[in-house]
Design a protein around this motif. Structure first.
Motif, PDB file in Angstrom:
ATOM      1  N   GLY A 318       0.818  -1.216   0.000  1.00 14.01           N
ATOM      2  CA  GLY A 318       0.000   0.000   0.000  1.00 14.01           C
ATOM      3  C   GLY A 318       0.846   1.258   0.000  1.00 14.01           C
ATOM      4  O   GLY A 318       0.472   2.286   0.584  1.00 14.01           O
ATOM      5  N   MET A 319       2.012   1.175  -0.642  1.00 14.33           N
ATOM      6  CA  MET A 319       2.935   2.325  -0.652  1.00 14.33           C
ATOM      7  C   MET A 319       3.098   2.858  -2.072  1.00 14.33           C
ATOM      8  O   MET A 319       2.996   2.090  -3.028  1.00 14.33           O
ATOM      9  N   PRO A 320       3.388   4.161  -2.221  1.00 10.89           N
ATOM     10  CA  PRO A 320       3.668   4.676  -3.566  1.00 10.89           C
ATOM     11  C   PRO A 320       5.011   4.136  -4.075  1.00 10.89           C
ATOM     12  O   PRO A 320       5.931   3.922  -3.280  1.00 10.89           O
ATOM     13  N   THR A 321       5.081   3.921  -5.396  1.00 10.88           N
ATOM     14  CA  THR A 321       6.305   3.348  -5.983  1.00 10.88           C
ATOM     15  C   THR A 321       7.460   4.342  -5.922  1.00 10.88           C
ATOM     16  O   THR A 321       7.277   5.530  -6.174  1.00 10.88           O
ATOM     17  N   ARG A 322       8.640   3.840  -5.572  1.00  8.84           N
ATOM     18  CA  ARG A 322       9.857   4.666  -5.634  1.00  8.84           C
ATOM     19  C   ARG A 322      10.747   4.123  -6.757  1.00  8.84           C
ATOM     20  O   ARG A 322      10.536   3.020  -7.245  1.00  8.84           O
ATOM     21  N   PRO A 323      11.759   4.885  -7.169  1.00 10.55           N
ATOM     22  CA  PRO A 323      12.555   4.436  -8.322  1.00 10.55           C
ATOM     23  C   PRO A 323      13.253   3.086  -8.099  1.00 10.55           C
ATOM     24  O   PRO A 323      13.690   2.779  -6.988  1.00 10.55           O
ATOM     25  N   THR A 324      13.359   2.320  -9.182  1.00  9.27           N
ATOM     26  CA  THR A 324      14.014   1.007  -9.148  1.00  9.27           C
ATOM     27  C   THR A 324      15.441   1.152  -8.607  1.00  9.27           C
ATOM     28  O   THR A 324      15.909   0.319  -7.826  1.00  9.27           O
ATOM     29  N   SER A 325      16.116   2.231  -9.028  1.00  7.62           N
ATOM     30  CA  SER A 325      17.523   2.410  -8.630  1.00  7.62           C
ATOM     31  C   SER A 325      17.664   2.493  -7.106  1.00  7.62           C
ATOM     32  O   SER A 325      18.643   2.012  -6.539  1.00  7.62           O
ATOM     33  N   GLU A 326      16.661   3.078  -6.438  1.00  7.31           N
ATOM     34  CA  GLU A 326      16.719   3.186  -4.968  1.00  7.31           C
ATOM     35  C   GLU A 326      16.708   1.807  -4.329  1.00  7.31           C
ATOM     36  O   GLU A 326      17.464   1.528  -3.396  1.00  7.31           O
ATOM     37  N   LEU A 327      15.814   0.938  -4.840  1.00  8.18           N
ATOM     38  CA  LEU A 327      15.724  -0.417  -4.278  1.00  8.18           C
ATOM     39  C   LEU A 327      17.001  -1.196  -4.557  1.00  8.18           C
ATOM     40  O   LEU A 327      17.491  -1.940  -3.705  1.00  8.18           O
ATOM     41  N   ILE A 328      17.538  -1.011  -5.759  1.00 10.22           N
ATOM     42  CA  ILE A 328      18.777  -1.719  -6.108  1.00 10.22           C
ATOM     43  C   ILE A 328      19.876  -1.309  -5.135  1.00 10.22           C
ATOM     44  O   ILE A 328      20.566  -2.155  -4.552  1.00 10.22           O
ATOM     45  N   ASP A 329      20.015  -0.005  -4.903  1.00 11.09           N
ATOM     46  CA  ASP A 329      21.063   0.470  -3.987  1.00 11.09           C
ATOM     47  C   ASP A 329      20.856  -0.086  -2.577  1.00 11.09           C
ATOM     48  O   ASP A 329      21.811  -0.512  -1.926  1.00 11.09           O
ATOM     49  N   SER A 330      19.605  -0.100  -2.115  1.00  4.23           N
ATOM     50  CA  SER A 330      19.344  -0.603  -0.755  1.00  4.23           C
ATOM     51  C   SER A 330      19.712  -2.078  -0.645  1.00  4.23           C
ATOM     52  O   SER A 330      20.324  -2.499   0.339  1.00  4.23           O
TER      53      SER A 330
END
Ligand SMILES: C[S@@+](CC[C@H](N)C(=O)[O-])C[C@H]1O[C@@H](n2cnc3c(N)ncnc32)[C@H](O)[C@@H]1O
Length: 361
Positions: A318-330
């Motif tokens: 139930g969250m707004p999407t954030r950029p793919t690059s952010e998830l990759i970095d995390s």
């Protein structure tokens, strides 16, 4: 037939001027397949095949480009449609190309000749041609197939997938990866029947089609090796967990308690050879889109788990999407592997379990 002249790559082509891009066209030519043909050119520059067969030539666009711009010893272009053959002859002439042109039913041609490279670019599924192509392929030859019946392969029409590919399909958030792996699995399984082990050199999903290039080695040992990667996919529609399993290892339920949905058999191994991709990139300087595609495909081969659509992952929470690059970095930051995928701009390919992905949102 009214015709007009265009140039694709460095090759002049006469094509029908009135086209709807359907199989009812007098002669079929699809400008959206230019990238697909660019790749054929660069791939033949790397592989330098002896006898190349453009089995279903249409206007001859692929075979003639491979002859003019690639590196091949001999090119045979074939089509059952006499109008197509007439156009192929004209196209060969205006480019001064010395090629062999035949007007035959594909199966009968393949029953009599052998080739080092066979290109199968049909309307819809390639299944009607794969068996005869396997038998007509020289040892260590290359088989290239296109499939445009994406709705069957990607789970929209599961019965069509059962009929044509003898495989269970599933409409998941990574439907195009399931489709490509189902196609790869199908061709590899046909090869096994002839003790030919097909190793994917390069494959991709672009727009409305799948395309795959395989090296076929006659070897029982290699066939037995590839059996390890002919598996089933288990997908949980509740928590988005997914994984591959052998038939005897299939689980009924996901760790979250929800029932698993299954697809397969399909190919769980790499869908491209990284070294081969690097070689192709050196020969693809003329196509920016091609370079970008091959680079992405090369970059995702270390992780064979299907990719996550991050929009779906965020939606589940139930969250707004954030950029793919952010998830990759995390994910990289906590020690997992994570890369983009050519399948989707919203795609994240990682070896992290789904729980870890939720934790970093
Ligand atoms: C999708 S088109 C090929 C497009 C072409 N490869 C290109 O890159 O422009 C498929 C072609 O296969 C031909 N074809 C279909 N079934 C065939 C068969 N059984 N034997 C030979 N040709 C066939 C059709 O006439 C048509 O020209």
């Amino acid at each position: 037939m009214e015709i007009k002249e265009i140039t694709e790559g460095e090759t002049r082509l006469l094509i029908p001027s009135k086209r709807k891009i359907t199989k009812k066209d007098v002669v079929f030519y699809n400008p959206h397949m230019e990238l697909n043909r660019d790749l054929s050119v660069s791939i033949t520059r790397v592989l330098k095949p002896g006898r190349f067969c453009d089995l279903l030539s249409g206007t001859g666009a692929r075979g003639l480009r491979v002859c003019a711009e690639g590196r091949v010893k001999h090119v045979l272009l074939n089509d059952a449609n006499p109008n197509a053959v007439e156009l192929i002859k004209k196209n060969a002439e205006i480019n001064n190309l010395d090629v062999e042109i035949t007007n035959r039913e594909a199966g009968s041609l393949l029953a009599e000749e052998r080739f080092d490279f066979i290109d199968v670019d049909p309307f819809g599924p390639p299944v009607a041609f794969v068996d005869s192509a396997v038998r007509a392929l020289e040892n260590n030859g290359v088989l290239a197939v296109t499939a445009t019946d994406t709705s069957a392969l990607c789970g929209t029409y599961p019965r069509a997938c059962r009929r044509k590919y003898d495989s269970l399909s599933l409409r998941t958030d990574y439907y195009n990866e399931v489709g490509l792996r189902t196609l790869l699995g199908y061709v590899i399984r046909v090869g096994l029947g002839y003790n030919v082990s097909f190793r994917p050199l390069f494959s991709h999903c672009t727009r409305h089609y799948f395309r795959a290039y395989f090296r076929g080695e006659r070897s029982r040992r290699a066939c037995n090796e590839s059996l390890k990667h002919l598996v089933y996919l288990q997908h949980c529609f509740s928590c988005l967990n997914r994984g591959y399993s052998s038939l005897d290892g299939l689980l009924e339920r996901c760790e979250c308690g929800h029932e698993f949905a299954n697809a397969g058999p399909l190919w769980s191994g790499v869908f491209a050879d990284k070294e081969f991709c690097s070689g192709v990139m050196k020969e693809l300087g003329f196509s920016e889109k091609g370079l970008e595609l091959v680079d992405l495909v090369r970059g995702e081969q270390d992780i064979t788990n299907p990719y996550y659509n991050i929009h779906r992952v965020f939606h589940k929470r139930g969250m707004p999407t954030r950029p793919t690059s952010e998830l990759i970095d995390s994910l990289l930051g906590i020690g997992f592997r994570a890369v983009r995928t050519h399948f989707s701009g919203l795609g994240l390919r990682t070896d992290a379990p789904v729980k870890e992905i939720y934790d970093i949102l």
